[in-house]
Design a protein around this motif. Sequence first.
Motif, PDB file in Angstrom:
ATOM      1  N   VAL A  66      39.575  41.968  25.298  1.00 19.89           N
ATOM      2  CA  VAL A  66      38.341  42.624  25.722  1.00 19.89           C
ATOM      3  C   VAL A  66      38.163  42.549  27.233  1.00 19.89           C
ATOM      4  CG1 VAL A  66      35.822  42.537  25.600  1.00 19.89           C
ATOM      5  CG2 VAL A  66      37.188  42.291  23.515  1.00 19.89           C
ATOM      6  N   ALA A  67      38.464  41.379  27.792  1.00 21.83           N
ATOM      7  CA  ALA A  67      38.297  41.209  29.234  1.00 21.83           C
ATOM      8  C   ALA A  67      39.148  42.214  30.003  1.00 21.83           C
ATOM      9  CB  ALA A  67      38.640  39.790  29.650  1.00 21.83           C
ATOM     10  N   GLU A  68      40.375  42.466  29.515  1.00 21.72           N
ATOM     11  CA  GLU A  68      41.228  43.449  30.173  1.00 21.72           C
ATOM     12  C   GLU A  68      40.621  44.846  30.084  1.00 21.72           C
ATOM     13  OE1 GLU A  68      45.232  43.358  28.767  1.00 21.72           O
ATOM     14  OE2 GLU A  68      45.215  41.172  28.491  1.00 21.72           O
ATOM     15  N   LEU A  69      40.004  45.122  28.941  1.00 22.54           N
ATOM     16  CA  LEU A  69      39.419  46.447  28.729  1.00 22.54           C
ATOM     17  C   LEU A  69      38.355  46.777  29.763  1.00 22.54           C
ATOM     18  CD1 LEU A  69      38.800  48.969  26.919  1.00 22.54           C
ATOM     19  CD2 LEU A  69      37.191  47.506  25.697  1.00 22.54           C
ATOM     20  N   VAL A  70      37.572  45.786  30.120  1.00 30.88           N
ATOM     21  CA  VAL A  70      36.435  46.060  30.989  1.00 30.88           C
ATOM     22  C   VAL A  70      36.679  45.675  32.441  1.00 30.88           C
ATOM     23  CG1 VAL A  70      34.796  45.835  29.106  1.00 30.88           C
ATOM     24  CG2 VAL A  70      35.373  43.823  30.483  1.00 30.88           C
ATOM     25  N   LEU A  71      37.929  45.341  32.786  1.00 28.47           N
ATOM     26  CA  LEU A  71      38.221  45.035  34.182  1.00 28.47           C
ATOM     27  C   LEU A  71      37.886  46.219  35.079  1.00 28.47           C
ATOM     28  CD1 LEU A  71      41.562  42.999  34.111  1.00 28.47           C
ATOM     29  CD2 LEU A  71      39.296  42.206  34.780  1.00 28.47           C
ATOM     30  N   LYS A  72      38.155  47.426  34.578  1.00 30.70           N
ATOM     31  CA  LYS A  72      37.818  48.632  35.325  1.00 30.70           C
ATOM     32  C   LYS A  72      36.690  49.350  34.590  1.00 30.70           C
ATOM     33  CE  LYS A  72      39.647  52.836  37.382  1.00 30.70           C
ATOM     34  NZ  LYS A  72      40.824  53.719  37.564  1.00 30.70           N
ATOM     35  N   ALA A  73      35.529  49.304  35.181  1.00 28.34           N
ATOM     36  CA  ALA A  73      34.366  49.919  34.552  1.00 28.34           C
ATOM     37  C   ALA A  73      34.457  51.434  34.631  1.00 28.34           C
ATOM     38  CB  ALA A  73      33.093  49.439  35.229  1.00 28.34           C
ATOM     39  N   PRO A  74      33.797  52.142  33.721  1.00 29.64           N
ATOM     40  CA  PRO A  74      33.732  53.609  33.818  1.00 29.64           C
ATOM     41  C   PRO A  74      33.127  54.025  35.146  1.00 29.64           C
ATOM     42  CG  PRO A  74      32.907  52.852  31.703  1.00 29.64           C
ATOM     43  CD  PRO A  74      33.100  51.629  32.534  1.00 29.64           C
ATOM     44  N   GLU A  75      33.506  55.184  35.628  1.00 31.89           N
ATOM     45  CA  GLU A  75      33.022  55.672  36.912  1.00 31.89           C
ATOM     46  C   GLU A  75      31.491  55.724  36.933  1.00 31.89           C
ATOM     47  OE1 GLU A  75      33.505  59.548  39.881  1.00 31.89           O
ATOM     48  OE2 GLU A  75      34.633  59.446  38.001  1.00 31.89           O
ATOM     49  N   GLY A  76      30.922  55.195  37.998  1.00 28.14           N
ATOM     50  CA  GLY A  76      29.471  55.201  38.144  1.00 28.14           C
ATOM     51  C   GLY A  76      28.785  53.999  37.551  1.00 28.14           C
ATOM     52  N   PHE A  77      29.571  53.056  36.981  1.00 26.16           N
ATOM     53  CA  PHE A  77      28.983  51.873  36.343  1.00 26.16           C
ATOM     54  C   PHE A  77      29.707  50.610  36.804  1.00 26.16           C
ATOM     55  CE2 PHE A  77      27.641  55.260  33.624  1.00 26.16           C
ATOM     56  CZ  PHE A  77      26.405  54.867  33.132  1.00 26.16           C
ATOM     57  N   GLU A  78      28.990  49.489  36.710  1.00 30.62           N
ATOM     58  CA  GLU A  78      29.574  48.172  36.894  1.00 30.62           C
ATOM     59  C   GLU A  78      29.326  47.363  35.634  1.00 30.62           C
ATOM     60  OE1 GLU A  78      29.498  46.367  41.136  1.00 30.62           O
ATOM     61  OE2 GLU A  78      27.571  47.392  40.861  1.00 30.62           O
ATOM     62  N   ILE A  79      30.302  46.539  35.258  1.00 27.89           N
ATOM     63  CA  ILE A  79      30.136  45.680  34.089  1.00 27.89           C
ATOM     64  C   ILE A  79      29.984  44.245  34.573  1.00 27.89           C
ATOM     65  CG2 ILE A  79      31.212  44.803  31.990  1.00 27.89           C
ATOM     66  CD1 ILE A  79      32.456  47.510  31.582  1.00 27.89           C
ATOM     67  N   PHE A  80      28.839  43.674  34.266  1.00 32.91           N
ATOM     68  CA  PHE A  80      28.508  42.319  34.700  1.00 32.91           C
ATOM     69  C   PHE A  80      28.872  41.326  33.598  1.00 32.91           C
ATOM     70  CE2 PHE A  80      26.113  44.984  37.464  1.00 32.91           C
ATOM     71  CZ  PHE A  80      25.939  44.270  38.632  1.00 32.91           C
ATOM     72  N   ARG A  81      29.468  40.194  34.023  1.00 29.58           N
ATOM     73  CA  ARG A  81      29.809  39.109  33.088  1.00 29.58           C
ATOM     74  C   ARG A  81      28.876  37.935  33.374  1.00 29.58           C
ATOM     75  NH1 ARG A  81      35.346  39.116  31.298  1.00 29.58           N
ATOM     76  NH2 ARG A  81      35.291  36.845  31.399  1.00 29.58           N
ATOM     77  N   GLN A  82      28.304  37.397  32.326  1.00 32.77           N
ATOM     78  CA  GLN A  82      27.466  36.211  32.446  1.00 32.77           C
ATOM     79  C   GLN A  82      27.538  35.446  31.140  1.00 32.77           C
ATOM     80  OE1 GLN A  82      23.290  37.563  32.850  1.00 32.77           O
ATOM     81  NE2 GLN A  82      24.098  39.589  32.496  1.00 32.77           N
ATOM     82  N   ARG A  83      26.847  34.338  31.033  1.00 36.57           N
ATOM     83  CA  ARG A  83      26.883  33.530  29.806  1.00 36.57           C
ATOM     84  C   ARG A  83      25.477  33.346  29.248  1.00 36.57           C
ATOM     85  NH1 ARG A  83      31.800  30.907  28.883  1.00 36.57           N
ATOM     86  NH2 ARG A  83      33.286  31.227  30.598  1.00 36.57           N
ATOM     87  N   ASN A  84      25.412  33.304  27.909  1.00 32.87           N
ATOM     88  CA  ASN A  84      24.113  33.073  27.267  1.00 32.87           C
ATOM     89  C   ASN A  84      23.884  31.586  27.063  1.00 32.87           C
ATOM     90  OD1 ASN A  84      25.678  32.334  25.087  1.00 32.87           O
ATOM     91  ND2 ASN A  84      25.295  34.220  23.920  1.00 32.87           N
ATOM     92  N   SER A  85      22.813  31.258  26.371  1.00 33.60           N
ATOM     93  CA  SER A  85      22.461  29.843  26.178  1.00 33.60           C
ATOM     94  C   SER A  85      23.476  29.103  25.313  1.00 33.60           C
ATOM     95  CB  SER A  85      21.062  29.738  25.564  1.00 33.60           C
ATOM     96  OG  SER A  85      21.013  30.433  24.337  1.00 33.60           O
TER      97      SER A  85
END
Length: 347
Positions: A39-58
């Motif tokens: 999954v991480a590889e999939l979202v390394l390059k975000a679709p044009e016009g978007f950024e994908i943010f990574r964070q952690r939940n509780s």
Amino acid sequence: MAGNNGRKKIDAAELVKFLAKGRTLEEVSRKFSIPPNKVAELVLKAPEGFEIFRQRNSFNEVILRALEIPKAPEIKPRLWSHRIQPDGQPYLWVHFPDGLPWEKIKVVPLFDTHYGSEGCDEEKLDEYIDWIRKNDNVFAFMGGDMVENAHADSPGTSIFHQVMRPKRQILKFEDKLRPIAHKILFGLPGGHEFRSIKKVDIDPLWIICRDLGIPYFSQPAFVNIIWNSFVFNFYIHHGETHSSTPGGRLNAAIKPASFTEFIMFYVMGHVHDEDVNPVTRICRERKFSKEGKLVEFRLVEKQQYIIIAPAFYKYWGTYGAERGYAPPSTGAVACVLYANGNYDVSI
């Protein structure tokens, strides 16, 4: 979108829609039928016009969220080009392309809009902005007191006569002008801008002009508009007078004629009044041959216009009514430049 090693294609729009709220790696894996470790590889390059943010939940799980990249507000391309005197003098050349299919160009002075004040005639201002926007051959310039910008120690008006804070006035006024930013030739400040200049060296109109790409001068400006090789010259000043009589105001408007050359249009605002005073000047004219030999010399009569531009300000409930001043003139005049080199004023 396509992954590596032959993974199936994933629709970018579907991915963005799914990541409109935070998703764990496991949720993304199930949704798109791919191994969690891919999954991480999939979202390394975000679709044009978007950024994908990574964070952690509780629970310390990695969460992915797609957010659209903010777009800078668009300013339409300018038909005209310009040059400012390179040593920093307030001297501007505006050049319109030859061969435009117009009989005339109208240049509208916008003075004393006082945006953000309770007295701002926003309905009238919107009418003029819409007129400028809809007519290809209509352009404008700004002559000061564009935002109210009242401070605690401001003379005259009170901070309590404002409908929004000064910094908000700047942002909202930019939004209002953006549809015609490509048609505003330049701007210069008035007393309400000088309030901030005097205190902290910040001019709200300078900020507006910078953000919208409009030429700016901190003082009265000499302007040449060049069209079909004809030169139409202007002297623009905000004005400085406390006179309440038409004659006194006209004297303030024409004062620069005592120290300038022949100018077709002297334009002043400040007094919330409207006046157009045509003056005939007798000028010397000489004509030379290509070899530099004097061919002809004569005296010619040239028309000069002394213009006091009206405001966009209401009367009842404002400081003008409170102090017993006469109701202000509202709207704008137009300096008319003809394709054959003639010029006039339209009210």
